[in-house]
Design a protein around this motif. Structure first.
Motif, PDB file in Angstrom:
ATOM      1  N   VAL A  24       0.834  -1.202   0.000  1.00  0.00           N
ATOM      2  CA  VAL A  24       0.000   0.000   0.000  1.00  0.00           C
ATOM      3  C   VAL A  24       0.873   1.258   0.000  1.00  0.00           C
ATOM      4  O   VAL A  24       0.501   2.281  -0.594  1.00  0.00           O
ATOM      5  CB  VAL A  24      -0.972  -0.005   1.199  1.00  0.00           C
ATOM      6  CG1 VAL A  24      -1.823   1.250   1.198  1.00  0.00           C
ATOM      7  CG2 VAL A  24      -1.876  -1.238   1.135  1.00  0.00           C
ATOM      8  N   ALA A  25       2.055   1.190   0.631  1.00  0.00           N
ATOM      9  CA  ALA A  25       2.971   2.338   0.592  1.00  0.00           C
ATOM     10  C   ALA A  25       3.409   2.631  -0.842  1.00  0.00           C
ATOM     11  O   ALA A  25       3.536   3.798  -1.240  1.00  0.00           O
ATOM     12  CB  ALA A  25       4.186   2.074   1.476  1.00  0.00           C
ATOM     13  N   LYS A  26       3.603   1.593  -1.644  1.00  0.00           N
ATOM     14  CA  LYS A  26       3.955   1.798  -3.054  1.00  0.00           C
ATOM     15  C   LYS A  26       2.780   2.395  -3.818  1.00  0.00           C
ATOM     16  O   LYS A  26       2.960   3.233  -4.716  1.00  0.00           O
ATOM     17  CB  LYS A  26       4.400   0.477  -3.693  1.00  0.00           C
ATOM     18  CG  LYS A  26       5.733  -0.031  -3.162  1.00  0.00           C
ATOM     19  CD  LYS A  26       6.202  -1.257  -3.906  1.00  0.00           C
ATOM     20  CE  LYS A  26       6.802  -0.885  -5.257  1.00  0.00           C
ATOM     21  NZ  LYS A  26       8.102  -0.207  -5.113  1.00  0.00           N
ATOM     22  N   GLY A  27       1.560   1.973  -3.472  1.00  0.00           N
ATOM     23  CA  GLY A  27       0.384   2.567  -4.101  1.00  0.00           C
ATOM     24  C   GLY A  27       0.258   4.043  -3.761  1.00  0.00           C
ATOM     25  O   GLY A  27      -0.092   4.872  -4.611  1.00  0.00           O
ATOM     26  N   TRP A  28       0.561   4.380  -2.510  1.00  0.00           N
ATOM     27  CA  TRP A  28       0.558   5.785  -2.080  1.00  0.00           C
ATOM     28  C   TRP A  28       1.568   6.595  -2.893  1.00  0.00           C
ATOM     29  O   TRP A  28       1.291   7.716  -3.323  1.00  0.00           O
ATOM     30  CB  TRP A  28       0.908   5.844  -0.594  1.00  0.00           C
ATOM     31  CG  TRP A  28       0.899   7.217   0.013  1.00  0.00           C
ATOM     32  CD1 TRP A  28      -0.151   7.843   0.612  1.00  0.00           C
ATOM     33  CD2 TRP A  28       1.994   8.140   0.086  1.00  0.00           C
ATOM     34  NE1 TRP A  28       0.216   9.089   1.064  1.00  0.00           N
ATOM     35  CE2 TRP A  28       1.531   9.305   0.750  1.00  0.00           C
ATOM     36  CE3 TRP A  28       3.322   8.100  -0.341  1.00  0.00           C
ATOM     37  CZ2 TRP A  28       2.350  10.399   0.995  1.00  0.00           C
ATOM     38  CZ3 TRP A  28       4.139   9.192  -0.104  1.00  0.00           C
ATOM     39  CH2 TRP A  28       3.658  10.332   0.557  1.00  0.00           C
ATOM     40  N   SER A  29       2.719   6.003  -3.121  1.00  0.00           N
ATOM     41  CA  SER A  29       3.773   6.685  -3.875  1.00  0.00           C
ATOM     42  C   SER A  29       3.348   6.962  -5.314  1.00  0.00           C
ATOM     43  O   SER A  29       3.685   8.006  -5.890  1.00  0.00           O
ATOM     44  CB  SER A  29       5.052   5.846  -3.849  1.00  0.00           C
ATOM     45  OG  SER A  29       6.114   6.512  -4.483  1.00  0.00           O
ATOM     46  N   GLN A  30       2.578   6.038  -5.901  1.00  0.00           N
ATOM     47  CA  GLN A  30       2.094   6.246  -7.271  1.00  0.00           C
ATOM     48  C   GLN A  30       1.162   7.450  -7.337  1.00  0.00           C
ATOM     49  O   GLN A  30       1.247   8.272  -8.259  1.00  0.00           O
ATOM     50  CB  GLN A  30       1.385   4.987  -7.762  1.00  0.00           C
ATOM     51  CG  GLN A  30       2.325   3.815  -7.997  1.00  0.00           C
ATOM     52  CD  GLN A  30       1.580   2.549  -8.395  1.00  0.00           C
ATOM     53  OE1 GLN A  30       0.343   2.528  -8.430  1.00  0.00           O
ATOM     54  NE2 GLN A  30       2.316   1.494  -8.691  1.00  0.00           N
ATOM     55  N   TYR A  31       0.268   7.567  -6.357  1.00  0.00           N
ATOM     56  CA  TYR A  31      -0.629   8.726  -6.325  1.00  0.00           C
ATOM     57  C   TYR A  31       0.140  10.011  -6.045  1.00  0.00           C
ATOM     58  O   TYR A  31      -0.204  11.080  -6.555  1.00  0.00           O
ATOM     59  CB  TYR A  31      -1.719   8.517  -5.275  1.00  0.00           C
ATOM     60  CG  TYR A  31      -2.910   7.756  -5.803  1.00  0.00           C
ATOM     61  CD1 TYR A  31      -3.832   8.374  -6.638  1.00  0.00           C
ATOM     62  CD2 TYR A  31      -3.113   6.422  -5.485  1.00  0.00           C
ATOM     63  CE1 TYR A  31      -4.931   7.686  -7.143  1.00  0.00           C
ATOM     64  CE2 TYR A  31      -4.206   5.723  -5.977  1.00  0.00           C
ATOM     65  CZ  TYR A  31      -5.105   6.357  -6.809  1.00  0.00           C
ATOM     66  OH  TYR A  31      -6.177   5.667  -7.305  1.00  0.00           O
ATOM     67  N   LEU A  32       1.203   9.919  -5.239  1.00  0.00           N
ATOM     68  CA  LEU A  32       2.046  11.087  -4.995  1.00  0.00           C
ATOM     69  C   LEU A  32       2.658  11.568  -6.312  1.00  0.00           C
ATOM     70  O   LEU A  32       2.737  12.774  -6.574  1.00  0.00           O
ATOM     71  CB  LEU A  32       3.158  10.745  -3.999  1.00  0.00           C
ATOM     72  CG  LEU A  32       4.152  11.871  -3.696  1.00  0.00           C
ATOM     73  CD1 LEU A  32       3.452  13.037  -3.007  1.00  0.00           C
ATOM     74  CD2 LEU A  32       5.298  11.342  -2.819  1.00  0.00           C
ATOM     75  N   GLY A  33       3.053  10.610  -7.155  1.00  0.00           N
ATOM     76  CA  GLY A  33       3.604  10.967  -8.459  1.00  0.00           C
ATOM     77  C   GLY A  33       2.592  11.693  -9.327  1.00  0.00           C
ATOM     78  O   GLY A  33       2.945  12.640 -10.048  1.00  0.00           O
ATOM     79  N   GLU A  34       1.306  11.280  -9.254  1.00  0.00           N
ATOM     80  CA  GLU A  34       0.273  11.954 -10.036  1.00  0.00           C
ATOM     81  C   GLU A  34       0.063  13.386  -9.552  1.00  0.00           C
ATOM     82  O   GLU A  34      -0.146  14.307 -10.353  1.00  0.00           O
ATOM     83  CB  GLU A  34      -1.043  11.171  -9.947  1.00  0.00           C
ATOM     84  CG  GLU A  34      -1.012   9.829 -10.665  1.00  0.00           C
ATOM     85  CD  GLU A  34      -2.386   9.190 -10.719  1.00  0.00           C
ATOM     86  OE1 GLU A  34      -3.383   9.917 -10.504  1.00  0.00           O
ATOM     87  OE2 GLU A  34      -2.466   7.985 -10.978  1.00  0.00           O
ATOM     88  N   VAL A  35       0.115  13.575  -8.237  1.00  0.00           N
ATOM     89  CA  VAL A  35      -0.063  14.923  -7.689  1.00  0.00           C
ATOM     90  C   VAL A  35       1.126  15.810  -8.043  1.00  0.00           C
ATOM     91  O   VAL A  35       0.967  16.988  -8.403  1.00  0.00           O
ATOM     92  CB  VAL A  35      -0.256  14.853  -6.163  1.00  0.00           C
ATOM     93  CG1 VAL A  35      -0.255  16.254  -5.555  1.00  0.00           C
ATOM     94  CG2 VAL A  35      -1.564  14.137  -5.821  1.00  0.00           C
ATOM     95  N   MET A  36       2.350  15.260  -7.959  1.00  0.00           N
ATOM     96  CA  MET A  36       3.555  16.044  -8.242  1.00  0.00           C
ATOM     97  C   MET A  36       3.791  16.239  -9.734  1.00  0.00           C
ATOM     98  O   MET A  36       4.470  17.165 -10.147  1.00  0.00           O
ATOM     99  CB  MET A  36       4.791  15.359  -7.642  1.00  0.00           C
ATOM    100  CG  MET A  36       4.804  15.271  -6.128  1.00  0.00           C
ATOM    101  SD  MET A  36       6.437  14.769  -5.515  1.00  0.00           S
ATOM    102  CE  MET A  36       6.830  13.408  -6.599  1.00  0.00           C
ATOM    103  N   GLY A  37       3.263  15.311 -10.538  1.00  0.00           N
ATOM    104  CA  GLY A  37       3.514  15.380 -11.972  1.00  0.00           C
ATOM    105  C   GLY A  37       4.775  14.666 -12.402  1.00  0.00           C
ATOM    106  O   GLY A  37       5.159  14.707 -13.572  1.00  0.00           O
ATOM    107  N   SER A  38       5.442  13.989 -11.472  1.00  0.00           N
ATOM    108  CA  SER A  38       6.638  13.204 -11.783  1.00  0.00           C
ATOM    109  C   SER A  38       6.727  12.047 -10.806  1.00  0.00           C
ATOM    110  O   SER A  38       6.313  12.165  -9.651  1.00  0.00           O
ATOM    111  CB  SER A  38       7.909  14.062 -11.696  1.00  0.00           C
ATOM    112  OG  SER A  38       8.091  14.556 -10.386  1.00  0.00           O
ATOM    113  N   THR A  39       7.254  10.928 -11.254  1.00  0.00           N
ATOM    114  CA  THR A  39       7.301   9.737 -10.412  1.00  0.00           C
ATOM    115  C   THR A  39       8.338   9.866  -9.309  1.00  0.00           C
ATOM    116  O   THR A  39       9.463  10.312  -9.543  1.00  0.00           O
ATOM    117  CB  THR A  39       7.603   8.487 -11.267  1.00  0.00           C
ATOM    118  OG1 THR A  39       7.696   7.349 -10.406  1.00  0.00           O
ATOM    119  CG2 THR A  39       8.911   8.647 -12.031  1.00  0.00           C
TER     120      THR A  39
END
Length: 499
Positions: free
Chosen positions: A140-155
């Protein structure tokens, strides 16, 4: 203290097997909670537990798993899959509620098993819970990181030679580790804020989504079975492998496979039971927290899945990368997609935190019993197991930072279902062996409810893939090696004379 001779058939069997099935009495488990060096602070109420339950369950399932399962496995019938999974969880939740109100001690299924099945089975279930919580925290932490990438605009992933390092997932685990070490009451307050955010986002999804709802998108509700990757070789369900009954993509078998998959969305309500020792009035608060949170999230899951599959044809959600935001992107509502990403960040944050909490409490209970190193059971000035929190944080951060999990998500499901089976059987055993124990909550219609809980969980386990079963057996084999090499010789129950 004098050594007490075995005085009944159960203890004679335990002695014959070298103490492998020697049980730890409920009274002793409760006395252990008063040890000054390993005492948890009682800060939580029924409201806190309900918040924890909703916090951990409303997360990955509603933001990612719903769309993916609809597009690749079940079609519109994903809403019915949630109902099937919820029934299995509800039956088991009743059993957890009785156990947690009778044995208000940290450790959840591990502690319950120690009181009913004995040490070996308790170790097995503890080892199983370590797998469940560690993988769930990291996945789930990796899933959180994916959404963080969408918010930031970069992975939030950097490449170090041939390795990929997910710094977003590691950062989340590090921050939550510090928060949990500070105290469970603080964690509960943070959860309450995050729960409010994600419930507001879910309300927005339902309100906006209904405007695009078309009933024809729900037809056929159960699409005809189709050949696909989910139904081939080791990727097919164990039921299909044993019976040759068919593929697990769409059709009735797809629906059953989907119920086993979306079960991941409900994982975590049992974590509420691990906090029983830190609850002010566990006999009443724990059952209310478990059952209340499960009811709330079931209603939300069914509502969101119906709206989602009514917004777009299920075929538009295929491919494995679809999320809740995909349906809104298809309709051009990118602003909703951005809000969903923010809600997912809040939602997945609480999932990781409560799974992290559950992992530390299971290890704490095992360490206090000597099955893990006793020094780990030390609690700090905030009344939390700081050493265990740090170790779990480092391990989960390494897993989330460097490991690509792929199909390992199903390992969380099989581990949880296995624990549910033992807890449900344990209720029947403890009713027979200790009818005198005060129970703050009693499962109705015993033995029918526990038996139905066992059968429903076993059925869901049969619908998990063959490769998941093989990996689970390997993990269990590793656990047996550790038990006989270390835990059996250091168990306090074995080395301390009985009263």
């Amino acid at each position: 203290m004098a050594i007490r001779e075995p005085d009944d058939a159960t203890e004679q069997v335990a002695a014959r097997w070298g103490g492998l099935f020697r049980t730890k009495s409920v009274e002793q488990s409760i006395r252990d909670t008063d040890e000054p060096d390993s005492k948890l602070r009682k800060d939580l109420t029924a409201w806190d537990l309900t918040v924890f339950g909703v916090a951990v369950v409303i997360g990955a399932g509603i933001f990612t798993l719903t769309a993916r399962t609809a597009g690749d496995v079940a079609g519109p019938s994903v809403s019915l899959a949630f109902v099937f999974a919820a029934i299995a969880c509800g039956l088991t939740a009743l059993c957890y509620a009785e156990f947690a109100s009778t044995v208000p001690v940290a450790g959840s299924a591990y502690t319950f098993s120690y009181a009913t099945f004995g040490e070996l089975v308790a170790w097995i279930i503890g080892w199983d819970l370590i797998l469940e919580f560690a993988l769930a925290t990291s996945v789930v932490a990796k899933g959180w990181s994916q959404y963080l990438g969408e918010v930031m605009g970069s992975t939030p992933v950097v490449h170090i030679g041939s390795l990929s390092f997910d710094w977003g997932a590691v950062l989340l685990i590090a921050v939550l580790g510090v928060l949990l070490a500070t105290g469970t009451k603080v964690s509960s307050r943070v959860s309450a804020v995050a729960v409010a955010i994600k419930l507001a986002v879910i309300a927005l999804v339902l309100i906006v989504g209904v405007t695009y709802f078309k009933s024809e998108n729900l037809t056929p509700y159960i699409p005809p079975s189709q050949p696909g990757e989910e139904g081939d070789g080791l990727r097919q369900s164990l039921f299909s492998f044993l019976t040759g009954a068919g593929h697990s993509s769409f059709g009735w078998y797809g629906l059953l496979a989907a119920a086993s998959l979306v079960f991941f969305a409900f994982i975590g309500f049992d974590v509420v039971a691990t906090t029983a020792e830190e609850t002010k009035n566990p006999q009443k608060a724990v059952p209310r927290g478990i059952l209340g949170s499960l009811l709330i999230v079931t209603i939300l899951y069914v509502a969101v899945s119906l709206v989602l599959t009514g917004m777009v044809p299920y075929t538009d959600l295929s491919g494995g990368n679809a999320t809740l935001a995909t349906a809104f992107a298809i309709h051009g509502d990118t602003w909703v997609k951005n809000i969903i990403s923010i809600g997912a960040l809040a939602g997945l944050t609480t999932v990781v935190m409560v799974m992290f909490l559950g992992q530390t409490r299971v290890l704490f209970a095992m360490s206090r019993d000597g099955l893990m190193p006793r020094k780990l059971a030390h609690t700090g000035k905030h009344g939390t197991p700081v050493r265990i929190t740090a170790i779990v944080g480092v391990v989960c951060a390494l897993l989330a930072g460097f490991v690509d999990f792929g199909t390992l998500e199903e390992m969380v499901n099989i581990g949880t279902l296995f624990a549910f089976v033992l807890v449900s059987i344990g209720v029947l055993i403890l009713r027979r062996t200790r009818p005198d124990l005060p129970r703050g909550f009693r499962v109705p219609l015993v033995p029918l409810i526990p038996i139905l809980a066992v059968l429903s969980c076993l059925w869901l386990m049969l619908n998990l893939s063959v490769e998941t079963w093989l990996r689970f057996l390997v993990w269990m084999a590793m656990g047996f090696v550790i038990y006989f090499a270390y835990s059996r010789r250091h168990s306090l129950l074995r080395t301390t004379p009985l009263e």
